[in-house]
Design an enzyme around this catalytic site. Sequence first.
Site, PDB file in Angstrom:
ATOM      1  N   GLU A   2       0.998  -1.220  -0.315  1.00  0.00           N
ATOM      2  CA  GLU A   2       0.377  -0.511  -0.305  1.00  0.00           C
ATOM      3  C   GLU A   2       1.091   1.116  -0.311  1.00  0.00           C
ATOM      4  O   GLU A   2       0.321   2.368  -0.537  1.00  0.00           O
ATOM      5  CB  GLU A   2      -0.765   0.268   1.156  1.00  0.00           C
ATOM      6  CG  GLU A   2      -1.833   1.164   0.835  1.00  0.00           C
ATOM      7  CD  GLU A   2      -2.912   1.075   0.764  1.00  0.00           C
ATOM      8  OE1 GLU A   2      -2.283   1.537  -0.734  1.00  0.00           O
ATOM      9  OE2 GLU A   2      -4.300   0.436   0.471  1.00  0.00           O
ATOM     10  N   ALA A  15       2.249   6.945   0.404  1.00  0.00           N
ATOM     11  CA  ALA A  15       2.085   6.881   1.489  1.00  0.00           C
ATOM     12  C   ALA A  15       1.406   5.393   1.886  1.00  0.00           C
ATOM     13  O   ALA A  15       0.856   4.857   1.995  1.00  0.00           O
ATOM     14  CB  ALA A  15       2.328   7.756   2.214  1.00  0.00           C
ATOM     15  N   ASP A  36      11.085   7.802  -9.388  1.00  0.00           N
ATOM     16  CA  ASP A  36       9.742   7.375  -7.852  1.00  0.00           C
ATOM     17  C   ASP A  36       8.449   7.295  -8.479  1.00  0.00           C
ATOM     18  O   ASP A  36       7.547   6.578  -8.509  1.00  0.00           O
ATOM     19  CB  ASP A  36       9.714   8.069  -6.899  1.00  0.00           C
ATOM     20  CG  ASP A  36       9.495   7.739  -5.419  1.00  0.00           C
ATOM     21  OD1 ASP A  36       9.572   6.239  -4.945  1.00  0.00           O
ATOM     22  OD2 ASP A  36       8.558   8.621  -4.805  1.00  0.00           O
ATOM     23  N   LYS A  77       5.220   4.316  -8.570  1.00  0.00           N
ATOM     24  CA  LYS A  77       4.262   4.194  -8.427  1.00  0.00           C
ATOM     25  C   LYS A  77       3.171   3.864  -9.770  1.00  0.00           C
ATOM     26  O   LYS A  77       2.181   3.597  -9.162  1.00  0.00           O
ATOM     27  CB  LYS A  77       3.655   5.439  -7.649  1.00  0.00           C
ATOM     28  CG  LYS A  77       5.267   6.263  -6.952  1.00  0.00           C
ATOM     29  CD  LYS A  77       4.748   7.600  -5.662  1.00  0.00           C
ATOM     30  CE  LYS A  77       4.885   7.322  -4.220  1.00  0.00           C
ATOM     31  NZ  LYS A  77       5.036   8.570  -3.827  1.00  0.00           N
ATOM     32  N   GLY A  90       5.919  11.552   4.200  1.00  0.00           N
ATOM     33  CA  GLY A  90       5.968  12.335   5.573  1.00  0.00           C
ATOM     34  C   GLY A  90       5.943  10.666   6.130  1.00  0.00           C
ATOM     35  O   GLY A  90       5.383   9.933   6.370  1.00  0.00           O
TER      36      GLY A  90
END
Length: 806
Positions: free
Chosen positions: A596, A601, A668, A672, A787
């Site tokens: 996930e 994130a 990146d 994704k 984060g």
Amino acid sequence: MKVLKFGGTSLGSSESIRKAKNIIASSDSPMIVVVSATGSTTDDLQRVGHLACSGDLSYLSLLLTMEERHQKMYHDLVQKDESNEVTAVFDQLRQVCKGVYLLKELTDRSKDFILGAGELLSASVINSYLKEEGVASAFFDSREVIKTDDSFGNATVNLDRTKEILDELKNQFVDVNVFPGFVASTDTGLMTTLGRGGSDYTASILAGILKADVLEIWTDVDGIMTADPRLVKRSHTLNHVSYKEALELSHFGAKVIYFQSILPVFKEGIPVRVKNTFSPESEGTLISNEKGDPDLIKGIASTDDISVLSVSGNYLKESANFFARLFRVLADNNIQVVFTTYANAEYTVTLGLKSSEAKKALKVVQAEFRNVDESLQSSVMEEGYSLLALVGENMKNQVGVSGNMFNVLGKNGVSIKAIAQGSSERNISAILPKSDLSKALNVLHESFFLSEMKRINLFIIGTGNVGKAFLNQITKQFSYLKEHHHLNIKVIGIANSRKMIFQKDGIPFSKWEGLLPEGEKFSKEGFIKSMTDLNYRNSIFIDITASSAISELYQEILRKSISVVTPNKIAATRSYKDYLELKSSAKKYRSQFLIETNVCAGLPVLSTLNDLVRSGDQVIKLEAVLSGTLNFLFNEYDGSRSFAEVIRYAKELGYTEPDPRLDISGEDVMRKLLILIRESGYSMEMKELGSTSFLPESCLKSASLEEFYELVEKEEEYFRSLYKASVDNGTKLKFIASYENNKGSVSLREVSSSHPFYHLEGKDNVVLFYTNRYNEQPLVIKGAGAGAEVTASGIFADVLRIVQSD
């Protein structure tokens, strides 16, 4: 009248015997007291016999040590120098052992005499002590009461003759009547023993003949346990089991009672109470014919050392007396079969045997059928197995018990060699690898007895910002999850790039940072080996690194039926073939591969997408801002400080990868997007994605992170121009990933105020799914996409998702 039997662990010291005396003296009923040998006496006598047989005179010193120990016990209890009865027993032992020593032969008859001495000694000492304490006690020699045949080592009792003797003898009974267990004799006076559980059998015979009110078996545990407490720490005492359940548990390995030992009381309907000498106030376990117990499963019995004999051939098909011959030859050689199953289509019978009898069994079976069928000569004996059985009277009235049993075992990677269910439907048994016994017992015990509490074992590599945040979140939620969700989360292993530590019962959450620097040197192979060697149930491996080398281990881990949770995108973005193999391994080995946090994130993007696909929907188009880092950079950058400074600031806040170049290069985001496309059900390779970098060519050639910052600083005018053009056009800069018509791409674009991405603030991510069902208005998922805390929460969610799926 009641009968009390005290086992060797209840009589291991003077203090233990005092506790037994208090139990005896506390009863107002007349009683029979049957005693085993004290402590390790039987093992010592076994060694004495082997030493004498091998011509080793050290048997004499061992006998002397044993005699001194018993005389000291007698002195401590009776306050007299020595016991003549103890001296007489050891004098006889020396005479018998001398004969064994001279002949270098230990016959079954001699062995019975040597081994039975332990019970004679303990009964003599205890009777003397009871008398000294003012208890009306009398000693009765079981050899003069219990009569058997001459099958030395495991004699068969002549119950009719024994009853005749006991009926005459009971007129001599006083308040407390002490009998040595285990020993008996033939009608000609030759000493015999009653085999495994012999002292229990002695007590049961006496209780059955005398029609006792109850038989109490006193041992060092609180009763019959739900499972072997040495392997299942959370096993607990059963309040009640039926006779038939007790027999099943005993047959399959429960150690507190033995199958043969309770048959006499079973036949007479006399209740049995198993109690703890060291905790007499505990109720213990009642074995009786009482009905109305609602428990589906009463216990999980196990035997840890089993060999499997498989016999096959056409003779099984053609000969009606094959089974009669097979079991007769095994019985004639005193070989106990603990498990049987037959595959009719393959003409194969599979037997579970004690490993100590396996070679003998193979030899006699091959000899029996030597001239019958050549295929029987290739009978296979396999070692290294264990046997476990679920036992319960109520199983026959409940559907799905076996399905639940094998589902739980399968999810934890326990392979089954053979299965069987008794015709009584009181047991379901399985043979499995010995290395998996502990895990199997614990997951079954958890499933059938502790469904309200489940232990989860975590193995974590990566203790950076996200790793620390994840461990902090577990620490804060531990009590809540335990109280409200009945989850007991344990971190068993933790590693960073330098060190690793393991603690079998869990690493204290408050101490891991102090313990890790003192751990052993990290190696990925060593970490995986330690994790798989522990072979824990409900294990989850969590990779919180960006390491390609660690991601290469996932396949091996999944094949061990250990689930993998990771924010590391590398594994899922290798070749499409590799991606499918990971998914296939997870399915085949009943583990899970949850990623996930590979996308956005902690946002529930992939879980939502998976729900759509599983329910039959199809993704037609998607648009997304997938980099919280890039969204933050372009929201934050306004020319008042350099673009390089904004990148440094984002890294300080924890919004970037350890190396921000992965974010800023667009690689990146490409990973994704590729994962989203693949999870949507489409085949795609990384090289097929289109990518337009917004970075100047000079910034793409940096050798180090510091050099990258310097190069970006030199190109500040370029970044200012991008920003100015966007402001002049009334747009905002967004790095967008898109997929449609089997084409995917990533690029920096200007979006107008009417675009859904225009108002995307801070480090937020957003994904728009256009599907067959959401074809006019897309399904929108939006929220913080970068984060440490949100990524950690996504990892935590995946862990809980695995737990809840079980």
